[in-house]
Write a protein that holds these residues in place. Sequence first.
Motif, PDB file in Angstrom:
ATOM      1  N   PRO A  61      16.191  48.383  32.350  1.00  0.00           N
ATOM      2  CA  PRO A  61      15.400  48.957  33.432  1.00  0.00           C
ATOM      3  C   PRO A  61      13.943  49.128  33.017  1.00  0.00           C
ATOM      4  O   PRO A  61      13.620  49.253  31.842  1.00  0.00           O
ATOM      5  CB  PRO A  61      16.062  50.323  33.650  1.00  0.00           C
ATOM      6  N   SER A  62      13.059  49.183  34.013  1.00  0.00           N
ATOM      7  CA  SER A  62      11.650  49.431  33.730  1.00  0.00           C
ATOM      8  C   SER A  62      11.436  50.909  33.437  1.00  0.00           C
ATOM      9  O   SER A  62      12.278  51.756  33.748  1.00  0.00           O
ATOM     10  CB  SER A  62      10.801  49.020  34.934  1.00  0.00           C
ATOM     11  N   GLY A  63      10.295  51.209  32.832  1.00  0.00           N
ATOM     12  CA  GLY A  63       9.980  52.606  32.555  1.00  0.00           C
ATOM     13  C   GLY A  63       9.880  53.429  33.822  1.00  0.00           C
ATOM     14  O   GLY A  63      10.279  54.602  33.855  1.00  0.00           O
ATOM     15  N   ALA A  64       9.364  52.816  34.892  1.00  0.00           N
ATOM     16  CA  ALA A  64       9.249  53.529  36.161  1.00  0.00           C
ATOM     17  C   ALA A  64      10.619  53.873  36.724  1.00  0.00           C
ATOM     18  O   ALA A  64      10.839  54.982  37.239  1.00  0.00           O
ATOM     19  CB  ALA A  64       8.464  52.678  37.154  1.00  0.00           C
ATOM     20  N   GLN A  65      11.565  52.927  36.627  1.00  0.00           N
ATOM     21  CA  GLN A  65      12.920  53.201  37.119  1.00  0.00           C
ATOM     22  C   GLN A  65      13.552  54.355  36.364  1.00  0.00           C
ATOM     23  O   GLN A  65      14.160  55.253  36.960  1.00  0.00           O
ATOM     24  CB  GLN A  65      13.780  51.953  36.976  1.00  0.00           C
TER      25      GLN A  65
END
Length: 476
Positions: A132-136
Amino acid sequence: MEWLPDLIKACYFLAALLFILGLKRMSSPRTARGGITWAGVGMLLAVLATLALPDIHNRGLILAAVLIGVSAAWWSGRRVAMTAMPQMVALYNGMGGGAAAAIGAVELIGYAGQSITLLDGGQFTANGASAPSGAQLALAVLGALIGAVSFSGSLIAFAKLQGWLDKRFVFPAQRVVNMLVLAAAVGLGVAIACGQLGLPLIAAFFALSLLFGLMMTLPIGGADMPVVISLYNAFTGLAVALEGFVLQNEAMIIAGTVVGAAGTLLTQLMAKAMNRSIGNVLFGSFGASGAVAQEIGGAQKPIEAADAAVMMAYAERVVIVPGYGMAVAQAQHKVWEFAQALIARGVKVKFAIHPVAGRMPGHMNVLLAEAGVPYDLIADMDDINPEFPVTDVALVIGANDVVNPLAKTDPASPIYGMPILDVSNAKQVIVIKRGKGTGFAGIENALFYADNARLLYGDGQAAAGQLVTELKALDH
């Protein structure tokens, strides 16, 4: 079916539009029922669109859960008494926060690389992605934190309003302990958002988040629940919106944002009506009661129902001020019957509603609407206060703190500075009260000792019934 994704997005857009229009219609008692229907249709459309998503698993299980939930909600909604509506709102609001927290939990477990075996034999990893991305991660963590706090806090609010818990629970250094629990939960959340996705860490994060919701709500007095319910409503909406970003679900994003914004605005209005800051709601000894420094002179002066009926029968203006005591006594229908009898005699009657009267925002408005009181006879605090000096009789039934003059005169009072209904400025005041005790917040009311105040002791419904009987007797 290449057109299916576009159709689903169109359904989400229409559902969001129905949510917004429904909420707008809820701003007026005249259109509120229709607004609820519009929002309900929007929710139904959103659910159907979600079930149509190509990658949805366990549709049968989801439908079964929906049917169980709808059946339980329908049954409880039909049976719940109006006096118990605040705790039902708190409970349902908590379920929304819990659902958002559960979504966050599943997402984080999936991000941790733990594939979940579904009942149909499929494998789940959050959003089908192992990286997952850091934002997710950040959004999943933040939504889970807020949702968990709303869930556990709302359960405590429900238990307090239901009478299962004492009004307040305090201990030394409570604020410090609460802040430490919150700091620990946030610290673990930051670690998870930075990629530390071990299951023990995730479990500890959720445990601390739930604990903070409990500890934040336990010291809050039941008389202050309108602000608490509004606050957790805002929390739930925000949590749903954040998890909507994680799932890339437009309906959740828009619905959660609308609910969060509306709840935040309502919380600010409720806090202002009680002269409290949001920070005091979150971290103060909210709802604390204590001794009043100012001496209250005089004595409570009783009045008989016959004399009270005569006083109001020959008045020109009467203002009726309902409170939670009216709800407990289920006296709204008798009170409206009495008001109708006064109106038939040519008396100008109005109902005055304080923003935090009852146990949730709008509680008194709902009760009066249930009894059939026309909307144009119901006035809010700012509109009615200038009229009290020219009011012949103010009839208070079940209200206490919202009419207490100490809020303006005693700096040592816990309610000092809270805007109140200026009932004491009326020429005569009649208070229907069960006994000589203090109100729900445990604060003595100087109004009951005022020279122009008389107390009609008894159950609210019985007392209102006596007033109706005595008023009719005047015509024979």
